[in-house]
Design a protein around this motif. Structure first.
Motif, PDB file in Angstrom:
ATOM      1  N   GLY A 142       0.804  -1.220   0.000  1.00 48.80           N
ATOM      2  CA  GLY A 142       0.000   0.000   0.000  1.00 48.80           C
ATOM      3  C   GLY A 142       0.831   1.260   0.000  1.00 48.80           C
ATOM      4  O   GLY A 142       0.431   2.284   0.540  1.00 48.80           O
ATOM      5  N   TYR A 143       1.980   1.200  -0.644  1.00 45.54           N
ATOM      6  CA  TYR A 143       2.919   2.320  -0.724  1.00 45.54           C
ATOM      7  C   TYR A 143       3.412   2.757   0.653  1.00 45.54           C
ATOM      8  O   TYR A 143       3.565   3.938   0.949  1.00 45.54           O
ATOM      9  CB  TYR A 143       2.302   3.493  -1.496  1.00 45.54           C
ATOM     10  CG  TYR A 143       2.232   3.229  -2.983  1.00 45.54           C
ATOM     11  CD1 TYR A 143       3.295   3.541  -3.816  1.00 45.54           C
ATOM     12  CD2 TYR A 143       1.116   2.620  -3.550  1.00 45.54           C
ATOM     13  CE1 TYR A 143       3.246   3.266  -5.168  1.00 45.54           C
ATOM     14  CE2 TYR A 143       1.055   2.340  -4.908  1.00 45.54           C
ATOM     15  CZ  TYR A 143       2.117   2.666  -5.716  1.00 45.54           C
ATOM     16  OH  TYR A 143       2.070   2.389  -7.061  1.00 45.54           O
ATOM     17  N   ARG A 144       3.713   1.763   1.452  1.00 43.84           N
ATOM     18  CA  ARG A 144       4.364   2.027   2.737  1.00 43.84           C
ATOM     19  C   ARG A 144       5.811   2.453   2.497  1.00 43.84           C
ATOM     20  O   ARG A 144       6.511   1.883   1.672  1.00 43.84           O
ATOM     21  CB  ARG A 144       4.333   0.768   3.612  1.00 43.84           C
ATOM     22  CG  ARG A 144       5.032   0.913   4.963  1.00 43.84           C
ATOM     23  CD  ARG A 144       4.854  -0.357   5.793  1.00 43.84           C
ATOM     24  NE  ARG A 144       5.465  -1.516   5.150  1.00 43.84           N
ATOM     25  CZ  ARG A 144       6.746  -1.867   5.303  1.00 43.84           C
ATOM     26  NH1 ARG A 144       7.560  -1.136   6.061  1.00 43.84           N
ATOM     27  NH2 ARG A 144       7.221  -2.940   4.701  1.00 43.84           N
ATOM     28  N   ARG A 145       6.240   3.457   3.225  1.00 42.25           N
ATOM     29  CA  ARG A 145       7.623   3.915   3.083  1.00 42.25           C
ATOM     30  C   ARG A 145       8.559   2.915   3.768  1.00 42.25           C
ATOM     31  O   ARG A 145       8.359   2.564   4.935  1.00 42.25           O
ATOM     32  CB  ARG A 145       7.801   5.304   3.696  1.00 42.25           C
ATOM     33  CG  ARG A 145       9.177   5.944   3.378  1.00 42.25           C
ATOM     34  CD  ARG A 145       9.228   7.332   3.974  1.00 42.25           C
ATOM     35  NE  ARG A 145      10.498   8.007   3.743  1.00 42.25           N
ATOM     36  CZ  ARG A 145      10.755   8.811   2.723  1.00 42.25           C
ATOM     37  NH1 ARG A 145       9.818   9.020   1.796  1.00 42.25           N
ATOM     38  NH2 ARG A 145      11.926   9.409   2.596  1.00 42.25           N
ATOM     39  N   ILE A 146       9.590   2.480   3.037  1.00 46.28           N
ATOM     40  CA  ILE A 146      10.490   1.462   3.575  1.00 46.28           C
ATOM     41  C   ILE A 146      11.920   1.964   3.732  1.00 46.28           C
ATOM     42  O   ILE A 146      12.793   1.207   4.161  1.00 46.28           O
ATOM     43  CB  ILE A 146      10.484   0.191   2.714  1.00 46.28           C
ATOM     44  CG1 ILE A 146      10.919   0.498   1.272  1.00 46.28           C
ATOM     45  CG2 ILE A 146       9.122  -0.472   2.744  1.00 46.28           C
ATOM     46  CD1 ILE A 146      11.099  -0.740   0.414  1.00 46.28           C
ATOM     47  N   GLY A 147      12.175   3.226   3.410  1.00 44.30           N
ATOM     48  CA  GLY A 147      13.522   3.748   3.601  1.00 44.30           C
ATOM     49  C   GLY A 147      13.815   4.917   2.688  1.00 44.30           C
ATOM     50  O   GLY A 147      12.940   5.419   1.973  1.00 44.30           O
ATOM     51  N   GLU A 148      15.059   5.359   2.732  1.00 52.02           N
ATOM     52  CA  GLU A 148      15.517   6.440   1.864  1.00 52.02           C
ATOM     53  C   GLU A 148      17.025   6.323   1.703  1.00 52.02           C
ATOM     54  O   GLU A 148      17.708   5.711   2.520  1.00 52.02           O
ATOM     55  CB  GLU A 148      15.152   7.810   2.430  1.00 52.02           C
ATOM     56  CG  GLU A 148      15.793   8.131   3.770  1.00 52.02           C
ATOM     57  CD  GLU A 148      15.395   9.514   4.275  1.00 52.02           C
ATOM     58  OE1 GLU A 148      16.302  10.255   4.670  1.00 52.02           O
ATOM     59  OE2 GLU A 148      14.187   9.836   4.274  1.00 52.02           O
ATOM     60  N   VAL A 149      17.540   6.876   0.611  1.00 51.58           N
ATOM     61  CA  VAL A 149      18.984   6.882   0.357  1.00 51.58           C
ATOM     62  C   VAL A 149      19.384   8.276  -0.107  1.00 51.58           C
ATOM     63  O   VAL A 149      18.558   9.074  -0.573  1.00 51.58           O
ATOM     64  CB  VAL A 149      19.395   5.838  -0.700  1.00 51.58           C
ATOM     65  CG1 VAL A 149      19.077   4.428  -0.217  1.00 51.58           C
ATOM     66  CG2 VAL A 149      18.724   6.108  -2.044  1.00 51.58           C
ATOM     67  N   ALA A 150      20.664   8.590   0.027  1.00 55.33           N
ATOM     68  CA  ALA A 150      21.190   9.898  -0.372  1.00 55.33           C
ATOM     69  C   ALA A 150      21.377   9.967  -1.885  1.00 55.33           C
ATOM     70  O   ALA A 150      21.716   8.971  -2.536  1.00 55.33           O
ATOM     71  CB  ALA A 150      22.530  10.153   0.322  1.00 55.33           C
TER      72      ALA A 150
END
Length: 357
Positions: A142-150
């Motif tokens: 359901g378009y859950r946020r799972i992280g981020e990168v630079a």
């Protein structure tokens, strides 16, 4: 940073999703955001012949959209800097999900799918530090946020998925903050770059411009089948400088900048709005709505064909060249000239035309 387990979990969950295709939404060739005669905004699907296949209302002005590679689904982004994005079910004609940027982040108007369409990547700003980020969202969850990168730069605007799930990211170099609207906060120190990343955040390559062009913001991207990336730029320096607004790059090589004669470069008013590479890879085009210009360059020889049209901006490849849109409702076939495909004076097409597939 996302874990490999997170990616594998998203891939597994994807196997349970209904297998609809773009045919269920009328087989559109393009997506474009537009303002209608009523003043309301929509995301519109267009066929290759410019016929309208669907139109889904948006709550405000759209900028660009990320088209899912197989499912009839698109993520429409607010004009940057915005804090929401809408997942559109293009077959059912409604908003399926609303994505909110995490606290301290805002979107920059573009996104792309990786991992077979299971992960959405969004360009974002860390408002505290000004550093660029790519947000990662799991579609099967359901378009859950799972992280981020630079992104290894400031002001990431556009991004593309290349072969092998490599991400090309246009770090425009311009720092913004929603509290100051679209004010540019660091023009004297801006440093644009083109980064190549894995979705896990590994920096594979990065291109910067010569110091005298450090105010040439790298904004929008297009890619050819051979891995060449075209980047369109927007000049933030003195108004009448005839600087190049188009670059070509392949990983491991130096960038190649293309320009028309000085008079035409000045006519572009330092602003390239969209960029596209033809399907055969032979030509690359940039638009300038401010200058009313479309420049189409041969990749082999750099020869430039100059076409004129007020407020032309959206640009995408087509079977025989390109398709373009303008702010006066025009949809145009681009070969060695401009030919109308459709005209609706009540429609104002926004900046980008997104090819599906």
């Amino acid at each position: 940073m996302p874990t490999r387990r997170g990616f594998l979990t998203s891939l597994l969950a994807a196997s349970t999703l209904p297998a609809l295709s773009w045919a269920d939404a009328g087989s559109p060739a393009y997506l474009g955001a537009a303002k209608g005669a009523s003043g309301r905004f929509s995301l519109i699907g267009l066929g290759a012949d410019a016929s309208r296949r669907f139109a889904v209302p948006l709550p405000g002005r759209g900028h660009a959209a990320a088209a899912h590679p197989s499912a009839p689904e698109a993520v429409a982004f607010a004009r940057r800097p915005g804090t929401f994005a809408l997942v559109i079910d293009c077959a059912a004609g409604h908003v399926a999900h609303r994505l909110e940027a995490p606290e301290g982040r805002h979107f920059y108007g573009h996104g792309a799918f990786v991992a077979g369409g299971t992960i959405l990547c969004t360009t974002e700003n860390d408002m505290g530090s000004g550093a660029g980020r790519i947000g990662l969202w799991s579609r099967p969850d359901g378009y859950r946020r799972i992280g981020e990168v630079a992104t290894h730069g400031i002001g990431p605007h556009d991004l593309l998925r290349l072969s092998g799930d490599v991400l090309a990211v246009a770090n425009g170099g311009i720092r913004t903050h929603p509290d100051t609207g679209r004010e540019k906060l660091n023009l004297d120190t801006m440093a644009p770059s083109l980064s190549y990343l894995t979705p896990e955040g590994e920096l594979l390559d990065q291109v910067t411009l010569d110091p005298e062009l450090h105010k040439n913001s790298i904004r929008h991207l297009a890619a050819a089948a051979d891995g060449t990336v075209a980047f369109a730029m927007q000049w933030q320096g003195e108004a009448m400088a005839p600087v190049p607004l188009l670059g070509l790059h392949r990983r491991g090589s130096a960038p190649r900048l293309l320009a028309a004669d000085d008079g035409e470069q000045i006519a572009m008013q330092g602003y390239a709005g969209s960029v596209a590479i033809s399907w055969d890879g032979a030509r690359v085009g940039i638009t300038s709505p401010r200058g009313g210009r479309l420049h189409v360059f041969g990749r082999a020889d750099g020869a430039c064909t100059i076409l004129r049209r007020p407020d032309i901006c959206g640009l995408a490849p087509s079977a025989d060249g390109f398709t373009a849109t303008d702010g006066m409702g025009g949809v145009l076939r681009v070969t060695d000239r401009l030919a109308p495909l459709a005209a609706d004076p009540g429609t104002a097409w926004d900046n980008h035309l997104i090819a599906i597939g």
